[in-house]
Design a protein around this motif. Structure first.
Motif: not given
Length: 614
Positions: A255, A183-184, A128-130, A173, A179-180, A175-176, A81
């Motif tokens: 991942y 989550q995706l 973003t990933f979200e 960073n 953790d982002g 993009y999320g 990260s």
């Protein structure tokens, strides 16, 4: 001690963080913890140039750098990260704390992949990933079984295709972050979709690339379009190979990624007795045995070389599949008429028929564009080993104005091209937005911080277009406007033609999934032929009954053609006509059932899908 080992900052709850870095020429290495007061912890030198130390006080979120010989302070080459960008300290990440809900996930069989390539930054308004997660139900509804993410490894700034990444282990960073991405992936698996991640093992970007400060990650034995090649076969290459092996395993293990798309493997130069790609596949097989599920490697290559996908017992590297540029070039040249640059030598009727059964056009033939004999035979390779497309990030984004096919051909021809891809025996891939005819371009964009580098990128782009007859001025890659122009509108909800096109794509995908002849295609049980004058491709799938007969009229006039009578009784059910008004077509006069039919008229720029009736 083995050369093959995990590197970077590995956090274990209750123990702290184990730091491992490769720096073979350093006499002294420390890890500096940025707690509010810096704390330096000496690393112990081990075999093969590795340095390691356990820092009990380093917990998730701890920022750190490595100090080399008390002179150079650098982020971790294997950083997980980079919360403040490529030039700032790295951050400890806890891979144990994420609450996965996909424990029963076993993946999607490769043969069932229907791929949707997307760029995280431009796919949604959020970038973003979200933002991708919010639109997954739409992709599920379309029939997509696997999304392919363009590279998410940390790059400079917040706007980039991803191929300028300089921290292969760190998730972007903006993009999320880590953790982002998790989550995706978790959300995709909940929707029954696999995730393919594009990774770049042939070069690193120019800004924020600090690997040279740590060791000989690069070699001048070979030249690449990006400068010195990564050191896969020179002195000290074993730890470099390990750096990338561990990276691939991390994506699968930590991942839960299902497949990796290996960017431009023709620029991975390796004359070792065992090629990097073959050894990578071996490591992946070992992980499969440990995890109890399949992990897939897909190569991008412009060499038409089946060595990539042949099994090792036939002298191959054993990868699962590869991208097929020939398929794209034939279709693009035929429907647009473009013959410049690498489209030279493409676009004939004979070639269109050939790619449906042989995958490659150039499979040992002379290429006028390359001025040499090119490619190898695919006779012993399965259809599922080739990924095909009519558009992708390269073929759209490397046009000067980033035009999609929707801006180059008619609405009706878009439907014909969709059928050529989805009804082929190969693995179909769509490029984000093509399913409804997105009108925004997909342009090349960056957000570098170095003015000299920015100007060099601008100059390089102009030179790339020299062999094409494109008119106009190339958009500025550094401009935020260029980036915003490339964002999808998702406008099909307010545009009837776009909605009908999307529904048409959806129907084609459903046919591919539900028809026995299309669901498990075998290119050896596909017949294809096309008359150069008539411009109608006959594509017959007879893998399993009921057989499927597809007719593609590439011309701008209606055509009456004779159906193949050798294998069939002439009784057909009309499954789909792209000329149907329900797809915003101009209409056709065919009944739903055809009895003893020997000739058939196909409207201009349309396809007809027939199913044999006994």
């Amino acid at each position: 001690m083995s050369i093959r080992r995990e590197i970077g900052a590995k956090y274990n709850p209750g123990e702290g963080t184990l730091y491992t870095v490769w720096a073979p020429d350093a006499a002294d290495v420390k890890v500096r913890l940025h707690k509010p007061k810096p704390q330096d912890i000496p690393l112990q030198q081990e075999a093969f140039g590795y340095w390691t130390a356990l820092a009990e006080e380093a917990t998730p979120g701890t920022r750190y750098t490595f100090l080399l010989d008390e002179e150079k302070e650098r982020p971790d080459p294997a950083s997980l990260s980079q919360p403040n960008g490529v030039h700032e300290p790295s951050e400890v990440v806890d891979h144990h704390s994420f609450s996965w809900t996909d424990t029963k996930w076993k993946g999607v069989p490769l043969q069932q992949y229907i791929i949707y390539e997307l760029h995280v930054g431009t796919f949604s308004e959020a970038g973003t990933f979200e933002g991708v997660i919010e639109k997954l139900p739409q992709l599920k509804n379309l029939g997509i079984t696997a999304i392919e993410l363009m590279p998410v490894a940390q790059f400079p700034g917040s706007r980039n295709w991803g191929y300028d990444g300089v921290f292969p282990y760190a998730v972007q960073n903006s993009y999320g972050g880590p953790d982002g991405l998790k989550q995706l992936v978790n959300a995709c698996h909940a929707q029954g979709m696999a995730v393919i991640l594009d990774v770049v093992y042939n070069h690193l970007g120019p800004e924020g690339n600090y690997l040279r400060d740590f060791g000989p990650y690069f070699t001048n034995k070979y030249n690449t379009p990006w400068g010195e090649a990564i050191n896969f076969d020179d002195a000290y290459s074993d730890p470099v190979r390990n750096f990338f092996f561990q990276n691939a395993l991390m994506w699968f293990r930590d991942y839960h990624i299902d497949a990796l798309r290996l960017d431009a493997v023709h620029a991975i130069y390796d004359n070792s007795a065992k090629h990097f790609l073959q050894e990578l596949q071996e490591h992946v097989h070992q992980l499969e045995e440990q995890e109890g599920r399949e992990f897939i490697l897909i190569a991008e290559s412009d060499l038409n070389d089946v060595r990539l996908i042949n099994p090792t017992e036939r002298g191959g590297y054993g990868l699962a599949a590869q991208w097929n540029d020939d398929f794209h070039h034939v279709i693009h040249a035929m429907v647009t008429g473009e013959q410049e640059g690498y489209y030279v030598g493409f676009g004939t009727a004979e070639q269109l028929a050939k790619i449906m059964t042989h995958a490659f056009v150039y499979d040992g033939l002379y290429s006028e564009h390359r001025k040499r004999t090119f490619g190898s035979s695919t006779a012993r390779n399965m259809a599922q080993q080739f990924v095909v497309f009519s558009q992708n990030h390269d073929q759209v984004g490397n046009r000067m104005l980033g035009e999609r096919l929707s801006q180059l051909v008619s609405y009706e021809m878009q439907k014909v091209v969709a059928g050529l891809v989805i009804l082929s025996p190969y693995l179909p891939m769509l490029f984000m937005g093509e399913e409804y005819g997105e009108q925004n371009p997909f342009l090349y964009f960056v957000s570098h911080g170095d003015e000299d580098l920015i100007e060099a990128v601008r100059k390089g782009r102009r030179e790339e277009f020299a062999s094409f007859a494109w008119q106009g001025e190339a958009p500025d890659p550094q401009s935020e406007k260029t980036f915003k122009q490339s964002r999808l509108r998702h406008s099909y909800t307010s545009d009837a033609n776009q909605l009908h096109l999307r529904e048409y794509y959806k129907r084609l995908i459903l046919l591919r999934k539900s028809s026995p002849a299309l669901a498990a295609p075998d290119k050896d049980k596909v017949e294809a032929y096309m008359d150069e004058h008539e411009k109608v491709l006959h594509l017959i799938h007879f893998t399993k009954p009921p057989y499927i007969y597809c007719l593609f009229n590439i011309s701008t006039a209606p055509k009456t053609v004779k159906l193949n009578q050798e294998k069939f009784n002439g009784n057909w059910l009309v499954l789909l006509s792209s000329a149907d008004p329900m797809w915003s077509g101009k209409g056709h006069s065919l009944p739903q059932e055809l009895q003893g039919q020997t000739e058939i008229t196909i409207p201009a720029e349309s396809i007809l899908i027939l199913q044999e009736q006994k």
